[in-house]
Design a protein around this motif. Structure first.
Motif, mmCIF file in Angstrom:
data_model
loop_
_atom_site.group_PDB
_atom_site.id
_atom_site.type_symbol
_atom_site.label_atom_id
_atom_site.label_comp_id
_atom_site.label_asym_id
_atom_site.label_seq_id
_atom_site.Cartn_x
_atom_site.Cartn_y
_atom_site.Cartn_z
ATOM 1 N N GLN A 178 59.260 60.827 46.813
ATOM 2 C CA GLN A 178 60.705 60.950 46.692
ATOM 3 C C GLN A 178 61.324 59.871 45.805
ATOM 4 N N ASN A 179 60.500 58.966 45.332
ATOM 5 C CA ASN A 179 60.975 57.969 44.373
ATOM 6 C C ASN A 179 60.981 58.511 42.946
ATOM 7 N N HIS A 180 60.447 59.699 42.729
ATOM 8 C CA HIS A 180 60.258 60.164 41.352
ATOM 9 C C HIS A 180 61.550 60.396 40.564
ATOM 10 N N PRO A 181 62.694 60.762 41.190
ATOM 11 C CA PRO A 181 63.918 60.869 40.377
ATOM 12 C C PRO A 181 64.304 59.538 39.722
ATOM 13 N N LEU A 182 64.177 58.447 40.473
ATOM 14 C CA LEU A 182 64.507 57.127 39.924
ATOM 15 C C LEU A 182 63.472 56.705 38.887
ATOM 16 N N ASP A 183 62.213 57.064 39.127
ATOM 17 C CA ASP A 183 61.173 56.781 38.132
ATOM 18 C C ASP A 183 61.474 57.519 36.829
ATOM 19 N N GLY A 184 61.960 58.750 36.966
ATOM 20 C CA GLY A 184 62.295 59.535 35.782
ATOM 21 C C GLY A 184 63.424 58.912 34.982
ATOM 22 N N VAL A 185 64.460 58.463 35.683
ATOM 23 C CA VAL A 185 65.584 57.809 35.007
ATOM 24 C C VAL A 185 65.107 56.557 34.294
ATOM 25 N N ASN A 186 64.253 55.789 34.941
ATOM 26 C CA ASN A 186 63.723 54.569 34.325
ATOM 27 C C ASN A 186 62.916 54.881 33.063
ATOM 28 N N GLN A 187 62.170 55.989 33.095
ATOM 29 C CA GLN A 187 61.394 56.371 31.917
ATOM 30 C C GLN A 187 62.291 56.732 30.736
ATOM 31 N N LEU A 188 63.485 57.224 31.040
ATOM 32 C CA LEU A 188 64.386 57.688 29.986
ATOM 33 C C LEU A 188 65.390 56.633 29.528
ATOM 34 N N LYS A 189 65.438 55.514 30.227
ATOM 35 C CA LYS A 189 66.450 54.501 29.920
ATOM 36 C C LYS A 189 66.338 53.959 28.505
ATOM 37 N N PHE A 190 65.116 53.827 28.019
ATOM 38 C CA PHE A 190 64.950 53.200 26.703
ATOM 39 C C PHE A 190 65.432 54.107 25.568
ATOM 40 N N ILE A 191 65.655 55.400 25.869
ATOM 41 C CA ILE A 191 66.209 56.302 24.868
ATOM 42 C C ILE A 191 67.534 56.892 25.356
ATOM 43 N N HIS A 192 68.199 56.176 26.262
ATOM 44 C CA HIS A 192 69.433 56.695 26.871
ATOM 45 C C HIS A 192 70.496 57.017 25.831
ATOM 46 N N GLN A 193 70.455 56.328 24.682
ATOM 47 C CA GLN A 193 71.459 56.567 23.654
ATOM 48 C C GLN A 193 71.312 57.948 23.024
ATOM 49 N N LEU A 194 70.151 58.576 23.227
ATOM 50 C CA LEU A 194 69.915 59.922 22.695
ATOM 51 C C LEU A 194 70.288 61.013 23.689
ATOM 52 N N LEU A 195 70.619 60.612 24.907
ATOM 53 C CA LEU A 195 70.893 61.568 25.967
ATOM 54 C C LEU A 195 72.321 61.439 26.481
ATOM 55 N N GLU A 196 72.915 62.563 26.809
ATOM 56 C CA GLU A 196 74.244 62.564 27.435
ATOM 57 C C GLU A 196 74.109 62.024 28.859
ATOM 58 N N PRO A 197 75.160 61.364 29.366
ATOM 59 C CA PRO A 197 75.113 60.874 30.757
ATOM 60 C C PRO A 197 74.771 61.970 31.760
ATOM 61 N N LEU A 198 75.262 63.191 31.504
ATOM 62 C CA LEU A 198 75.005 64.274 32.467
ATOM 63 C C LEU A 198 73.519 64.604 32.541
#
Length: 355
Positions: A192-212
């Motif tokens: 159940q930790n995987h949603p937060l793990d997923g967000v962490n994986q995407l943080k370094f390219i967050h500028q390419l993704l919409e907040p939603l």
């Protein structure tokens, strides 16, 4: 009692004697049946009827279009495999590919094309990890629901991106979810930790993704009644885009086989979701039923005439009465001439079960 009037308001009930008529009483599943559908219990295997080849004459697409649709699904699966199975960080070019894919899928959905459903619910001619298929299928279905809710193209594209990445954090738990059994309580808690793990994986390219997009990854396992994770959010505190992906994710998982259980039919999956009616938004469920239906396009059903039919199109506000094409007659013989039936207009013929 749960029935479609709870979802569709005071729409007219279909005049018919079919047990799958418009006003369906889902409480007819008794406790014994209900318990058998939970906790990964096995259900009887489907009939030995293979989904038709994409070339069947019931389809309203040309050979060239059929090839394009098949290629699109294969390329989507290939992209999901690259993104999910890579031990490296997601590349900027891969995010661009996912965005382009979402744009194409939005176009298909806007045009009313549901030919991709054949690959979601059919038997693929090649083996693919269920987690990979889940990423692709949830992306397609979430966009379809978003169209039903009237979202803009910009919103739909970003819902598609978020849906495609919704379980990206699961890649570090492969040794758990790939086991030929259900998870133990301890394993469930860990995963159940995987949603937060997923967000962490995407943080370094967050500028390419919409907040939603990031909210979808973070919140899609939250539930309206607060029973979800990782935060236990309730109702309006859960982003609506995440609610869409969350409901579609559950449906997609139920309708596909796992190592420890058989797949459920689309109808059985909807029954299970409605039994847990406090978890999901009625608004989203209504949009899902109107766009995807109880019997999705391309799936097979048995009629009260004992004929086997393939679903061709949905009937708005009457999810139990799609347009179908007869594939096998009452004696089990493949039909040579096309026979199309709109079940919303023919009250003497109705669906008895999904296949």
């Amino acid at each position: 009692m749960i029935n479609f009037s709870d979802i569709f308001g005071d729409d007219k009930k279909r005049k018919g004697k079919g047990k799958d008529s418009h006003h369906i009483d889902f409480s007819s599943l008794d406790n014994e049946e209900e318990s058998s559908l939970k906790d990964g219990a096995k259900i009887p295997a489907d009939k030995n009827i293979k989904f038709s080849d994409p070339g069947t004459k019931l389809k309203r697409v040309s050979p060239r279009e059929k090839k394009e649709i098949e290629d699109l699904y294969r390329k989507s699966v290939s992209l999901a495999e690259r993104v999910f199975n890579s031990e490296k960080e997601i590349k900027t070019s891969e995010i661009d590919e996912i965005k382009k894919l979402s744009e194409i899928l939005v176009g298909y959905s806007r045009n009313g094309s549901q030919e991709l459903f054949e690959y979601i619910f059919g038997r693929l001619p090649y083996d693919v990890d269920f987690m990979i298929l889940n990423l692709v299928n949830v992306c397609i279905l979430a966009i379809e629901v978003g169209v039903g809710l009237g979202y803009s193209d910009h919103e739909l594209i970003n819902i598609g991106i978020g849906a495609f990445l919704h379980d990206i954090g699961m890649n570090k738990y492969r040794s758990l979810f790939s086991q030929p059994r259900g998870l133990t309580p301890q394993e469930k808690k860990k995963i159940q930790n995987h949603p937060l793990d997923g967000v962490n994986q995407l943080k370094f390219i967050h500028q390419l993704l919409e907040p939603l997009t990031l909210r979808i990854v973070e919140q899609e396992h939250e539930r309206m009644d607060g029973s979800g994770y990782p935060y236990g959010l309730k109702a309006d505190n859960i982003d609506e885009y995440a609610q869409i992906v969350g409901m579609v994710d559950v449906y997609e998982a139920l309708t596909h086989k796992r190592s420890y259980r058989n797949s459920y039919s689309p109808m059985e999956a909807i029954k299970i979701i409605l039994q847990d009616k406090t978890s999901f938004s009625p608004k989203i469920l209504k949009a899902f039923l109107e766009k995807v239906g109880l019997y999705p396009k391309g799936t097979f059903v048995e009629l009260n005439t004992k004929e086997i039919a393939q679903v061709i199109n949905q009937t708005p506000k009457m999810p139990s009465c799609p347009v179908v094409g007869i594939v096998y007659d009452y004696e089990g013989k493949k039909v040579d001439t096309e026979k199309i039936i709109d079940l919303s207009k023919n009250t003497k013929i109705y669906i008895t079960k999904s296949l």
